[in-house]
Design a protein around this motif. Structure first.
Motif, PDB file in Angstrom:
ATOM      1  N   HIS A  51       0.836  -1.205   0.000  1.00  0.00           N
ATOM      2  CA  HIS A  51       0.000   0.000   0.000  1.00  0.00           C
ATOM      3  C   HIS A  51       0.872   1.256   0.000  1.00  0.00           C
ATOM      4  N   ALA A  52       1.860   1.278   0.886  1.00  0.00           N
ATOM      5  CA  ALA A  52       2.727   2.449   0.992  1.00  0.00           C
ATOM      6  C   ALA A  52       3.458   2.715  -0.319  1.00  0.00           C
ATOM      7  N   LEU A  53       3.977   1.664  -0.944  1.00  0.00           N
ATOM      8  CA  LEU A  53       4.695   1.833  -2.211  1.00  0.00           C
ATOM      9  C   LEU A  53       3.771   2.321  -3.315  1.00  0.00           C
ATOM     10  N   SER A  54       2.537   1.815  -3.353  1.00  0.00           N
ATOM     11  CA  SER A  54       1.578   2.251  -4.372  1.00  0.00           C
ATOM     12  C   SER A  54       1.214   3.717  -4.176  1.00  0.00           C
ATOM     13  N   LEU A  55       0.999   4.111  -2.941  1.00  0.00           N
ATOM     14  CA  LEU A  55       0.694   5.515  -2.648  1.00  0.00           C
ATOM     15  C   LEU A  55       1.857   6.419  -3.043  1.00  0.00           C
ATOM     16  N   ALA A  56       3.074   5.994  -2.704  1.00  0.00           N
ATOM     17  CA  ALA A  56       4.256   6.789  -3.059  1.00  0.00           C
ATOM     18  C   ALA A  56       4.416   6.885  -4.571  1.00  0.00           C
ATOM     19  N   ARG A  57       4.097   5.805  -5.262  1.00  0.00           N
ATOM     20  CA  ARG A  57       4.203   5.802  -6.722  1.00  0.00           C
ATOM     21  C   ARG A  57       3.276   6.828  -7.357  1.00  0.00           C
ATOM     22  N   HIS A  58       2.161   7.137  -6.667  1.00  0.00           N
ATOM     23  CA  HIS A  58       1.214   8.135  -7.170  1.00  0.00           C
ATOM     24  C   HIS A  58       1.411   9.502  -6.505  1.00  0.00           C
ATOM     25  N   GLY A  59       2.601   9.734  -5.968  1.00  0.00           N
ATOM     26  CA  GLY A  59       2.954  11.056  -5.484  1.00  0.00           C
ATOM     27  C   GLY A  59       2.478  11.385  -4.086  1.00  0.00           C
ATOM     28  N   ARG A  60       2.004  10.392  -3.335  1.00  0.00           N
ATOM     29  CA  ARG A  60       1.551  10.644  -1.964  1.00  0.00           C
ATOM     30  C   ARG A  60       2.721  10.508  -0.995  1.00  0.00           C
ATOM     31  N   ASP A  61       2.759  11.392  -0.010  1.00  0.00           N
ATOM     32  CA  ASP A  61       3.699  11.237   1.090  1.00  0.00           C
ATOM     33  C   ASP A  61       3.074  10.312   2.127  1.00  0.00           C
ATOM     34  N   VAL A  62       3.831   9.312   2.560  1.00  0.00           N
ATOM     35  CA  VAL A  62       3.283   8.243   3.401  1.00  0.00           C
ATOM     36  C   VAL A  62       4.036   8.179   4.728  1.00  0.00           C
ATOM     37  N   ALA A  63       3.275   8.155   5.816  1.00  0.00           N
ATOM     38  CA  ALA A  63       3.827   7.806   7.119  1.00  0.00           C
ATOM     39  C   ALA A  63       3.473   6.339   7.366  1.00  0.00           C
ATOM     40  N   LEU A  64       4.473   5.460   7.323  1.00  0.00           N
ATOM     41  CA  LEU A  64       4.259   4.028   7.500  1.00  0.00           C
ATOM     42  C   LEU A  64       4.531   3.690   8.964  1.00  0.00           C
ATOM     43  N   LEU A  65       3.472   3.384   9.681  1.00  0.00           N
ATOM     44  CA  LEU A  65       3.510   3.329  11.140  1.00  0.00           C
ATOM     45  C   LEU A  65       3.350   1.894  11.629  1.00  0.00           C
ATOM     46  N   GLY A  66       4.249   1.462  12.517  1.00  0.00           N
ATOM     47  CA  GLY A  66       4.157   0.110  13.067  1.00  0.00           C
ATOM     48  C   GLY A  66       5.419  -0.246  13.833  1.00  0.00           C
ATOM     49  N   TYR A  67       5.540  -1.519  14.220  1.00  0.00           N
ATOM     50  CA  TYR A  67       6.723  -1.990  14.928  1.00  0.00           C
ATOM     51  C   TYR A  67       7.868  -2.186  13.938  1.00  0.00           C
ATOM     52  N   LEU A  68       9.055  -1.810  14.336  1.00  0.00           N
ATOM     53  CA  LEU A  68      10.234  -1.994  13.484  1.00  0.00           C
ATOM     54  C   LEU A  68      11.090  -3.138  14.040  1.00  0.00           C
TER      55      LEU A  68
END
Length: 464
Positions: A51-68
């Motif tokens: 999802h994050a990569l698809s959003l970024a591909r369409h010019g969206r800035d993404v905050a990907l939030l979760g455990y690292l």
């Protein structure tokens, strides 16, 4: 007692929401930014990474939030539009009865998650994975009210059915989780789900309208060229015995693996003549996958070989991390096979698709707790044109077509018989395994990017 604790926790969160609402009202907006959130390990959440990569591909800035806890895929790390927002996993709450520990953990997680979500730049959307949804759905809804953003829930399964595997369907905590999931699920603005069966169930039982976004393989899930196979085997042979060559008379020079070798006459990589078959399965080592089924099937395979059936040696690779890994490793260590080797590595994100693209057969033991989700591992295997044997459950037919792209089994005996049939006189005989792979190559399945553009992109464009 459990119900009272949950209600008190919910009341506290609602009181906090009311205070936030009075403290600050913001204008709707977010400039196209999206928060993609999962209350879990980002490295083991491929769909949310996609999802994050698809959003970024369409010019969206993404905050990907979760455990690292595990390293996300390199494409995520390299993207200039994706920012990782860490959430601390709470492991240390071990005081008092288990019920008290659980309630305290949920309340602390809620406050922590809300704090993190309010620290990021204002998003237009919060896209949340469920499960786990307790307390994530309620917190994401509160954050959306604060930011005046839209909440999208991506339903992978039902959290209460996963919880029922440990506690039973009639346990008070399970009933509270079910009530909570239905209540807060209805407060979302949009909903995605992974199967048509789940889409129908969400509407009939929860009055939630969802759009089906099937899991699809990313572009890097494909058959692995022989040269890359050899490099991967050589890399894995440094740590795992099954990938080392078996010819005892020849010292291991670094030019040969259990499966491949470099031709001394021309320097080209070729498959070893007496190579073993490579069987792969991946798992999160949880209650919804019973790996004793595979281990019993391997015992049956070993018996077939002992009886003189012309079957190859077998290397079984089971990848993944999870709570039951030590338990199953204990069972594996008690097995004494002559013709089968088993290893349980955790692969780097870039190596996993390479190994799938190199394997001969995949095995899936995922049994959906709800009967409504599909195993993403099979999607990835099919992306690599890897035939699969998968254990039966309710909606598996939406993905695995028996005798077309793989086989469906119900118990260990049936799986053992399938392994015998598929690997008979391997690798010379072109039987079912070959025809399944041929069918997968011919089907030209839709990839994640195309599917996402058709399904999710129009959804995001409705209010901008």
């Amino acid at each position: 007692m459990a119900a009272g604790s949950a209600v008190l926790a919910l009341a506290a969160v609602l009181a906090l929401a009311a205070w936030l609402w009075r403290w600050r009202r913001v204008e709707a907006g977010g400039a196209g930014r999206v928060c993609v959130a999962v209350l879990g390990d980002l490295g083991r959440s491929p769909r949310m990474q996609y999802h994050a990569l698809s959003l970024a591909r369409h010019g969206r800035d993404v905050a990907l939030l979760g455990y690292l806890q595990s390293r996300p895929h390199g494409d995520v790390l390299r993207s200039g539009r994706i920012r990782l927002v860490p959430v601390t996993d709470l492991w240390g709450l071990r005081v008092g009865p288990k019920l008290f520990q659980y309630v305290v953990k949920v309340v602390v997680q809620a406050v922590q998650l809300l704090y993190v979500m309010l620290k990021i730049d204002q998003p237009s959307y919060i896209l949340l994975q469920n499960p786990p949804g307790l307390p994530a759905i309620a917190v994401a809804w509160l954050a959306c009210r604060f930011w005046r953003s839209k909440l999208i829930i991506d339903w992978h399964n039902y959290g209460y059915t996963v919880m029922s595997l440990s506690h039973g369907r009639n346990h008070p905590l399970v009933q509270i989780a079910k009530w909570y999931e239905k209540l807060f699920g209805r407060l979302s603005d949009y909903n995605l789900c992974v199967t048509n069966a789940m889409k129908e169930d969400l509407w009939v039982n929860c009055n939630i309208k969802a759009v089906t976004l099937y899991d699809k393989p990313a572009s890097y899930f494909k058959e692995t060229p022989l040269e890359l196979q050899h490099r991967l085997y050589m890399k894995l042979a440094e740590d795992y015995e099954p990938f080392k060559p078996r010819t005892e008379s020849v010292s291991w020079s670094g030019e040969k693996s259990a499966f491949t070798e470099v031709d001394g006459s021309n320097g080209h990589v070729k498959k070893s003549r007496a190579r073993p078959a490579l069987l792969i399965s991946s798992t999160s080592w949880t209650e919804d996958e019973d790996f004793s089924v595979l281990l019993k099937a391997l015992e049956g395979y070993e018996q077939y070989v002992s009886e003189g059936v012309k079957l190859p040696p077998l290397v079984c690779v089971i990848t993944g991390k999870g709570p039951l890994k030590d338990y199953y490793n204990g069972l594996i260590n008690k097995l004494h096979f002559k013709h089968i080797q088993i290893c349980t590595p955790w692969l780097e994100a870039e190596d996993y698709p390479l190994l799938l693209g190199s394997a001969d057969l995949g095995v899936c033991l995922h049994k959906s707790s709800s009967g409504l989700d599909l195993p993403m591992k099979v999607v990835d295997m099919f992306g690599c044109c890897l035939p699969v044997c998968a254990i039966h459950f309710q909606c598996l037919h939406e993905l695995v077509k028996h005798n077309e792209n793989g086989l469906i089994f119900r118990d260990s005996d049936e799986l053992a018989a399938q392994l015998k049939m598929l690997f008979l006189e391997f690798p010379t005989l072109e039987g079912k395994l070959h025809s399944f792979r041929k069918n997968l190559r011919a089907c030209k399945q839709l990839r994640w990017d195309e599917s996402w553009d058709q399904t999710v992109l129009p959804l995001l464009g409705q209010n901008e």
